[in-house]
Write a protein that holds these residues in place. Structure first.
Motif, mmCIF file in Angstrom:
data_model
loop_
_atom_site.group_PDB
_atom_site.id
_atom_site.type_symbol
_atom_site.label_atom_id
_atom_site.label_comp_id
_atom_site.label_asym_id
_atom_site.label_seq_id
_atom_site.Cartn_x
_atom_site.Cartn_y
_atom_site.Cartn_z
ATOM 1 N N LEU A 175 -16.416 -40.032 35.850
ATOM 2 C CA LEU A 175 -16.047 -41.105 36.772
ATOM 3 C C LEU A 175 -16.760 -40.990 38.126
ATOM 4 N N GLY A 176 -17.603 -39.987 38.289
ATOM 5 C CA GLY A 176 -18.346 -39.827 39.540
ATOM 6 C C GLY A 176 -17.555 -39.152 40.638
ATOM 7 N N MET A 177 -16.527 -38.389 40.258
ATOM 8 C CA MET A 177 -15.692 -37.691 41.240
ATOM 9 C C MET A 177 -15.604 -36.203 40.910
ATOM 10 N N PRO A 178 -16.742 -35.526 40.786
ATOM 11 C CA PRO A 178 -16.704 -34.110 40.406
ATOM 12 C C PRO A 178 -15.981 -33.219 41.402
ATOM 13 N N VAL A 179 -15.768 -33.715 42.610
ATOM 14 C CA VAL A 179 -15.057 -32.905 43.601
ATOM 15 C C VAL A 179 -13.676 -32.499 43.095
ATOM 16 N N PHE A 180 -13.056 -33.339 42.262
ATOM 17 C CA PHE A 180 -11.718 -33.017 41.779
ATOM 18 C C PHE A 180 -11.729 -31.860 40.781
ATOM 19 N N ALA A 181 -12.868 -31.598 40.193
ATOM 20 C CA ALA A 181 -12.979 -30.427 39.329
ATOM 21 C C ALA A 181 -13.125 -29.160 40.158
ATOM 22 N N ASP A 182 -13.427 -29.324 41.438
ATOM 23 C CA ASP A 182 -13.690 -28.196 42.334
ATOM 24 C C ASP A 182 -12.506 -27.799 43.193
ATOM 25 N N GLU A 183 -11.803 -28.814 43.751
ATOM 26 C CA GLU A 183 -10.852 -28.519 44.815
ATOM 27 C C GLU A 183 -9.405 -28.452 44.365
ATOM 28 N N LEU A 184 -9.143 -28.728 43.095
ATOM 29 C CA LEU A 184 -7.774 -28.611 42.615
ATOM 30 C C LEU A 184 -7.520 -27.179 42.147
ATOM 31 N N THR A 185 -6.294 -26.864 41.866
ATOM 32 C CA THR A 185 -5.947 -25.508 41.460
ATOM 33 C C THR A 185 -6.781 -25.075 40.261
ATOM 34 N N GLY A 186 -7.435 -23.930 40.398
ATOM 35 C CA GLY A 186 -8.300 -23.435 39.342
ATOM 36 C C GLY A 186 -9.708 -23.974 39.393
#
Length: 291
Positions: free
Chosen positions: A187-198
């Motif tokens: 979806l073009g939001m790789p930041v959420f794979a980075d900044e969430l828990t784990g």
């Protein structure tokens, strides 16, 4: 915007001046009032470190900490901000790129600020993802010797769960976090794979001490933050790091995650963190936005 306490003066002469003196007074007044993304701004003796402000996810330099930035500039600080982590084809929303990619962009901007202002060091104030970046860039990009103070507002230092909703999403998906990460990247939001828990950036940041020698850290969040949860995840429990809840000073402030960027109590506490020698108590607490 009007502050409840700690107001300063512009220090400029008012009348009875010749043309040359008026011009000199104007230049002095301009210096005294600092600058807002003005690379001709030169730090004063009172505020020798330029302040770089970092927005959060889905935000920009002109929508998040922008009002606080203007307030800082009016107090004599040289202030700078950028929209980082945006896609060229859609530059209106920032903070979407992977944390490590945005960190390089931020580091280069900090070095540009130092080169243009002549300052040896800068202070960083970041909100949400910007708070995480203030910690990440300082540690991971090897520029801790160029940073004097870090003030991180509601950073997902140890990750975030959004009141459990993101954890629930990972549990519902058959592939768990790996599938969640692939979805947000698609979806073009790789930041959420980075900044969430784990997330990979969170894991990298917390591999060894977060706080770097010589840097002064203040972490500030709200007990009623609904996105960076548990709220304790914001804090860095290491020697020399100051960790504050807004409610330690204003117990009845219900401010939430987005509202923290606009909350006058928060502004006052950041002011104190940036200039502890002239820190003042909050005379009147206001009620911030719960969202």
């Amino acid at each position: 915007m009007v502050r409840t306490s700690g107001a300063g003066t512009d220090g400029g002469p008012r009348a009875g001046l010749g043309v040359g003196a008026v011009a000199a007074a104007a230049r002095a007044a301009q210096a005294a009032t600092g600058g807002n993304n003005d690379f001709s701004c030169r730090p004063s003796a009172a505020h020798p470190d330029p302040v770089v402000l970092l927005h959060g996810t889905f935000a920009t330099y002109y929508e998040d900490l922008n009002f606080f930035q203007a307030d800082l500039a009016s107090k004599g600080y040289c202030t700078f901000s950028l929209t980082y982590g945006a896609y060229p084809q859609f530059p209106l929303v920032g903070g979407l790129a992977p944390i490590a990619q945005s960190a390089v962009e931020i580091k280069n901007y900090i070095e540009q600020v130092r080169a243009n202002t002549g300052a040896a060091k800068v202070d960083i104030v970041g909100h949400s993802e910007g708070g995480l970046q203030s910690l990440y860039v300082t540690k991971m990009e090897g520029i801790s010797s160029h940073i004097n103070r870090v003030v991180a507002l509601a950073p997902p230092t140890k990750g975030a769960t959004a009141s459990g909703l993101l954890t629930l999403a990972e549990k519902i998906l058959p592939g768990g976090k790996a599938e969640f990460d692939q979805i947000v990247k698609t979806l073009g939001m790789p930041v959420f794979a980075d900044e969430l828990t784990g997330g990979s950036a969170v894991v990298a940041l917390n591999d060894g001490p977060v706080a770097q020698p010589g840097v002064k850290y203040t972490i500030l969040t709200s007990r009623t933050d609904e996105l960076v949860t548990p709220t304790e995840n914001s804090f860095v429990r290491e020697p020399g790091v100051t960790n504050w809840y807004v409610q330690d000073f204003c117990p009845f402030d219900p401010v939430g995650h987005i509202g923290e960027a606009y909350d006058l109590n928060v502004w006052h506490l950041i002011d104190n963190a940036l200039d502890p020698a002239n820190a003042t108590p909050i005379a009147v607490c206001v009620l911030g936005s719960p969202g």
